[in-house]
Design a protein around this motif. Structure first.
Motif, PDB file in Angstrom:
ATOM      1  N   SER A 139       0.830  -1.200   0.000  1.00 26.72           N
ATOM      2  CA  SER A 139       0.000   0.000   0.000  1.00 26.72           C
ATOM      3  C   SER A 139       0.868   1.256   0.000  1.00 26.72           C
ATOM      4  CB  SER A 139      -0.930  -0.002   1.208  1.00 26.72           C
ATOM      5  OG  SER A 139      -0.176  -0.216   2.387  1.00 26.72           O
ATOM      6  N   GLU A 140       2.003   1.158   0.668  1.00 23.52           N
ATOM      7  CA  GLU A 140       2.922   2.297   0.669  1.00 23.52           C
ATOM      8  C   GLU A 140       3.455   2.573  -0.735  1.00 23.52           C
ATOM      9  OE1 GLU A 140       5.989   1.350   3.372  1.00 23.52           O
ATOM     10  OE2 GLU A 140       4.622   0.898   5.033  1.00 23.52           O
ATOM     11  N   GLN A 141       3.826   1.499  -1.385  1.00 22.70           N
ATOM     12  CA  GLN A 141       4.359   1.665  -2.742  1.00 22.70           C
ATOM     13  C   GLN A 141       3.296   2.219  -3.670  1.00 22.70           C
ATOM     14  OE1 GLN A 141       5.745  -2.419  -3.069  1.00 22.70           O
ATOM     15  NE2 GLN A 141       7.876  -1.738  -3.153  1.00 22.70           N
ATOM     16  N   LEU A 142       2.062   1.771  -3.451  1.00 24.41           N
ATOM     17  CA  LEU A 142       0.974   2.283  -4.275  1.00 24.41           C
ATOM     18  C   LEU A 142       0.774   3.773  -4.034  1.00 24.41           C
ATOM     19  CD1 LEU A 142      -1.711  -0.556  -4.139  1.00 24.41           C
ATOM     20  CD2 LEU A 142      -0.540   0.327  -6.151  1.00 24.41           C
ATOM     21  N   ALA A 143       0.908   4.161  -2.776  1.00 23.44           N
ATOM     22  CA  ALA A 143       0.762   5.575  -2.458  1.00 23.44           C
ATOM     23  C   ALA A 143       1.842   6.392  -3.152  1.00 23.44           C
ATOM     24  CB  ALA A 143       0.848   5.761  -0.947  1.00 23.44           C
ATOM     25  N   LYS A 144       3.066   5.877  -3.079  1.00 20.07           N
ATOM     26  CA  LYS A 144       4.171   6.557  -3.776  1.00 20.07           C
ATOM     27  C   LYS A 144       3.870   6.672  -5.261  1.00 20.07           C
ATOM     28  CE  LYS A 144       8.439   5.868  -1.146  1.00 20.07           C
ATOM     29  NZ  LYS A 144       9.774   5.235  -1.191  1.00 20.07           N
ATOM     30  N   LEU A 145       3.355   5.581  -5.788  1.00 18.95           N
ATOM     31  CA  LEU A 145       3.048   5.542  -7.216  1.00 18.95           C
ATOM     32  C   LEU A 145       2.049   6.625  -7.569  1.00 18.95           C
ATOM     33  CD1 LEU A 145       3.645   3.866  -9.768  1.00 18.95           C
ATOM     34  CD2 LEU A 145       1.588   2.554  -9.266  1.00 18.95           C
ATOM     35  N   GLN A 146       1.053   6.745  -6.711  1.00 22.40           N
ATOM     36  CA  GLN A 146       0.010   7.736  -6.985  1.00 22.40           C
ATOM     37  C   GLN A 146       0.592   9.152  -7.026  1.00 22.40           C
ATOM     38  OE1 GLN A 146      -3.198   7.812  -4.159  1.00 22.40           O
ATOM     39  NE2 GLN A 146      -4.649   8.599  -5.687  1.00 22.40           N
ATOM     40  N   LEU A 147       1.531   9.388  -6.123  1.00 21.86           N
ATOM     41  CA  LEU A 147       2.147  10.703  -6.086  1.00 21.86           C
ATOM     42  C   LEU A 147       2.944  10.996  -7.347  1.00 21.86           C
ATOM     43  CD1 LEU A 147       3.377  10.934  -2.384  1.00 21.86           C
ATOM     44  CD2 LEU A 147       1.476  12.147  -3.486  1.00 21.86           C
ATOM     45  N   MET A 148       3.399   9.924  -7.978  1.00 16.79           N
ATOM     46  CA  MET A 148       4.245  10.120  -9.152  1.00 16.79           C
ATOM     47  C   MET A 148       3.446  10.240 -10.440  1.00 16.79           C
ATOM     48  SD  MET A 148       7.154   7.345  -8.147  1.00 16.79           S
ATOM     49  CE  MET A 148       8.430   7.883  -9.260  1.00 16.79           C
ATOM     50  N   LEU A 149       2.157  10.062 -10.357  1.00 15.70           N
ATOM     51  CA  LEU A 149       1.352  10.175 -11.573  1.00 15.70           C
ATOM     52  C   LEU A 149       1.519  11.573 -12.164  1.00 15.70           C
ATOM     53  CD1 LEU A 149      -1.977   8.366 -10.611  1.00 15.70           C
ATOM     54  CD2 LEU A 149      -0.038   7.500 -11.916  1.00 15.70           C
ATOM     55  N   PRO A 150       1.921  11.652 -13.397  1.00 15.72           N
ATOM     56  CA  PRO A 150       2.149  12.970 -14.006  1.00 15.72           C
ATOM     57  C   PRO A 150       0.834  13.721 -14.182  1.00 15.72           C
ATOM     58  CG  PRO A 150       3.133  11.182 -15.284  1.00 15.72           C
ATOM     59  CD  PRO A 150       2.199  10.557 -14.312  1.00 15.72           C
ATOM     60  N   GLU A 151       0.876  14.994 -13.874  1.00 15.84           N
ATOM     61  CA  GLU A 151      -0.307  15.803 -14.124  1.00 15.84           C
ATOM     62  C   GLU A 151      -0.346  16.192 -15.595  1.00 15.84           C
ATOM     63  OE1 GLU A 151       1.892  17.113 -11.682  1.00 15.84           O
ATOM     64  OE2 GLU A 151       0.992  15.873 -10.095  1.00 15.84           O
ATOM     65  N   ALA A 152       0.786  16.584 -16.097  1.00 10.97           N
ATOM     66  CA  ALA A 152       0.865  16.907 -17.516  1.00 10.97           C
ATOM     67  C   ALA A 152       1.602  15.790 -18.248  1.00 10.97           C
ATOM     68  CB  ALA A 152       1.587  18.229 -17.702  1.00 10.97           C
ATOM     69  N   CYS A 153       1.594  15.880 -19.542  1.00  9.64           N
ATOM     70  CA  CYS A 153       2.325  14.881 -20.326  1.00  9.64           C
ATOM     71  C   CYS A 153       3.806  15.180 -20.233  1.00  9.64           C
ATOM     72  CB  CYS A 153       1.853  14.924 -21.781  1.00  9.64           C
ATOM     73  SG  CYS A 153       0.119  14.473 -21.962  1.00  9.64           S
ATOM     74  N   ASN A 154       4.362  14.870 -19.111  1.00  9.21           N
ATOM     75  CA  ASN A 154       5.748  15.203 -18.846  1.00  9.21           C
ATOM     76  C   ASN A 154       6.612  13.956 -19.035  1.00  9.21           C
ATOM     77  OD1 ASN A 154       8.201  15.911 -17.748  1.00  9.21           O
ATOM     78  ND2 ASN A 154       7.251  17.300 -16.272  1.00  9.21           N
ATOM     79  N   SER A 155       7.584  14.068 -19.901  1.00  9.40           N
ATOM     80  CA  SER A 155       8.393  12.878 -20.186  1.00  9.40           C
ATOM     81  C   SER A 155       9.308  12.545 -19.010  1.00  9.40           C
ATOM     82  CB  SER A 155       9.214  13.087 -21.448  1.00  9.40           C
ATOM     83  OG  SER A 155      10.277  13.975 -21.200  1.00  9.40           O
ATOM     84  N   GLU A 156       9.656  13.565 -18.254  1.00  6.86           N
ATOM     85  CA  GLU A 156      10.531  13.298 -17.107  1.00  6.86           C
ATOM     86  C   GLU A 156       9.801  12.499 -16.038  1.00  6.86           C
ATOM     87  OE1 GLU A 156      12.880  16.101 -14.955  1.00  6.86           O
ATOM     88  OE2 GLU A 156      13.540  17.047 -16.822  1.00  6.86           O
ATOM     89  N   ASP A 157       8.575  12.899 -15.787  1.00  8.80           N
ATOM     90  CA  ASP A 157       7.785  12.171 -14.799  1.00  8.80           C
ATOM     91  C   ASP A 157       7.552  10.741 -15.260  1.00  8.80           C
ATOM     92  OD1 ASP A 157       7.721  14.344 -13.261  1.00  8.80           O
ATOM     93  OD2 ASP A 157       5.668  14.962 -13.751  1.00  8.80           O
ATOM     94  N   HIS A 158       7.306  10.630 -16.542  1.00  8.49           N
ATOM     95  CA  HIS A 158       7.116   9.296 -17.112  1.00  8.49           C
ATOM     96  C   HIS A 158       8.338   8.425 -16.818  1.00  8.49           C
ATOM     97  CE1 HIS A 158       5.660   6.350 -20.066  1.00  8.49           C
ATOM     98  NE2 HIS A 158       6.923   6.228 -20.405  1.00  8.49           N
ATOM     99  N   LEU A 159       9.488   9.006 -17.037  1.00 10.55           N
ATOM    100  CA  LEU A 159      10.739   8.291 -16.804  1.00 10.55           C
ATOM    101  C   LEU A 159      10.850   7.860 -15.350  1.00 10.55           C
ATOM    102  CD1 LEU A 159      12.669   8.228 -19.318  1.00 10.55           C
ATOM    103  CD2 LEU A 159      14.277   9.516 -17.923  1.00 10.55           C
ATOM    104  N   LYS A 160      10.576   8.815 -14.465  1.00 12.13           N
ATOM    105  CA  LYS A 160      10.690   8.524 -13.047  1.00 12.13           C
ATOM    106  C   LYS A 160       9.751   7.405 -12.630  1.00 12.13           C
ATOM    107  CE  LYS A 160      12.061  12.935 -10.924  1.00 12.13           C
ATOM    108  NZ  LYS A 160      11.515  14.050 -10.124  1.00 12.13           N
ATOM    109  N   LEU A 161       8.529   7.526 -13.097  1.00  9.46           N
ATOM    110  CA  LEU A 161       7.510   6.575 -12.695  1.00  9.46           C
ATOM    111  C   LEU A 161       7.905   5.143 -13.066  1.00  9.46           C
ATOM    112  CD1 LEU A 161       3.729   7.090 -12.957  1.00  9.46           C
ATOM    113  CD2 LEU A 161       4.686   4.971 -13.781  1.00  9.46           C
TER     114      LEU A 161
END
Lengths: 217, 217
Positions: A139-161
């Motif tokens: 559940s913790e990892q899922l929470a982290k995952l949720q925080l990493m969801l990109p708001e915009a079509c950001n390629s950097e966030d995509h990479l991180k995720l």
DNA sequence: AGTTAATGGTGGTCTGACCACTAGATTCGG
DNA sequence: CCGAATCTAGTGGTCAGACCACCATTAACT
């Protein structure tokens, strides 16, 4: 002197077929050296960081020329199994698959570098890691995952995720393959997912639904 | 003589720091040679079967020692890009990753973690090519495919079947990745599918059903 | 005691030499 | 004239020795 306890058993008596065949015919010397070095490593139980004998030492031990030793060491270096430092010596090295992947890809991409292929391969890897992650995240990892969801079509966030997903699933081989391909697709037009896509992906992850996940692709 | 049109730009004038540094520092000569040979191959558009210049020729062309040339050629040989025949010369070769694979596997027999990763990656590629092939095969290709369905759990037939699929889908990058991994799993215990598995796979292919295909994995 | 200089060992590279092998040219025998 | 045996030049494979740049340690000096 007894310098040959675990010694090389090939001796090339090349006169008229009198040839002590410990080796299969036409085997190159450096290939035999490779075997011997491997045996040495196992015998001495060398681990990453440990120092190997010098090239001259090996040359004398195995009774072969230093150049042959070097060719074998070069092979091990290419494979990423050893590391050489000038003035210091040759050292064992932790095996890293990405070394191999990078090496390979460098040459693979010579023949096959169409954009579509790269994108297809990248998407395949992303799909795979999502499927593999289903039901594996706390559940913790899922929470982290949720925080990493990109708001915009950001390629950097995509990479991180996705980097996060690959790492958490402990699959460095897939990670390195993906990272490598990303390195190429970065320059050209990349596939981008919509915000909605990420949201649905997250929903599928929560619901542990493979079907929903597959439907994203 | 003009022997250096596309020539090596590093020349090691080692006297008192007078050193034309075209190369990044600490780059080894053989690495530069590798680049040059690669450039030569691309420039001359050499294809599998073609002959490369001799080692002595390269040595003179690039103005480096023959041993450095040999180390570079050895690397190319390990990668499966060239083939050397004593008394004849050095030739281009269709890419076959098995050499390096064979070498690596000798050193990685005990690492079960790596083994699992490789099997996962292999399965991923097989899944992917099946999905990609859905709806892309002509009736003739489907007929051929049917003929290739293994009756027994034969790893050779398995190899042929998927090689065919990869080739027909014109996706050499995925093919190369898959072949490379196969080289590893060949030696160790491999995943094997049942006869029934292949039949269901074929059915899914005919019905063009992604769901059925996914359910196989 | 702290800094500097000398030393030995290491990988990196080049050169020249020899070997085994191959293919093509040359020569020989018919 | 032609086929077969031989010679030869060129190739990769290997070795030995030499030098270089570099590093760590030790010795010497201030």
């Amino acid at each position: 002197m007894e310098k040959g306890l675990w010694l090389f058993s090939l001796n090339f008596v090349t006169m008229k077929g009198v040839c002590s065949m410990t080796h299969t015919l036409d085997e190159k010397v450096y290939e035999g050296v490779l075997e011997q070095i491997k045996a040495y490593i196992e015998d001495k139980k060398l681990e990453p960081g440990d120092k190997l004998p010098s090239e001259r030492m090996f040359s004398e031990l195995l009774q072969v020329g230093r150049s042959s030793i070097r060719e074998a060491l070069r092979a091990l270096e290419l494979l990423g199994l050893i590391e050489t430092r000038r003035g210091e010596g040759t050292f064992m090295r932790a095996y890293r698959p990405y070394h191999m992947v990078g090496l390979l890809s460098k040459f693979l991409l010579n023949n096959t570098r169409t954009r579509e292929e790269l994108l297809a391969a990248k998407q395949m890897l992303e799909k795979e890691i999502l499927i593999l992650s289903i039901g594996q995240l706390s559940s913790e990892q899922l929470a982290k995952l949720q925080l990493m969801l990109p708001e915009a079509c950001n390629s950097e966030d995509h990479l991180k995720l996705f980097t996060y997903l690959f790492e958490e699933s402990h699959h460095p081989l897939l990670l390195s393959m993906w990272q490598f391909i990303c390195g190429f697709t970065h320059t050209v037009h990349d596939i981008t997912y919509s915000d909605d896509w990420y949201r649905r992906m997250y929903q599928a992850m929560i619901k542990q639904s493979k079907e929903q996940m597959y439907s994203l692709f």
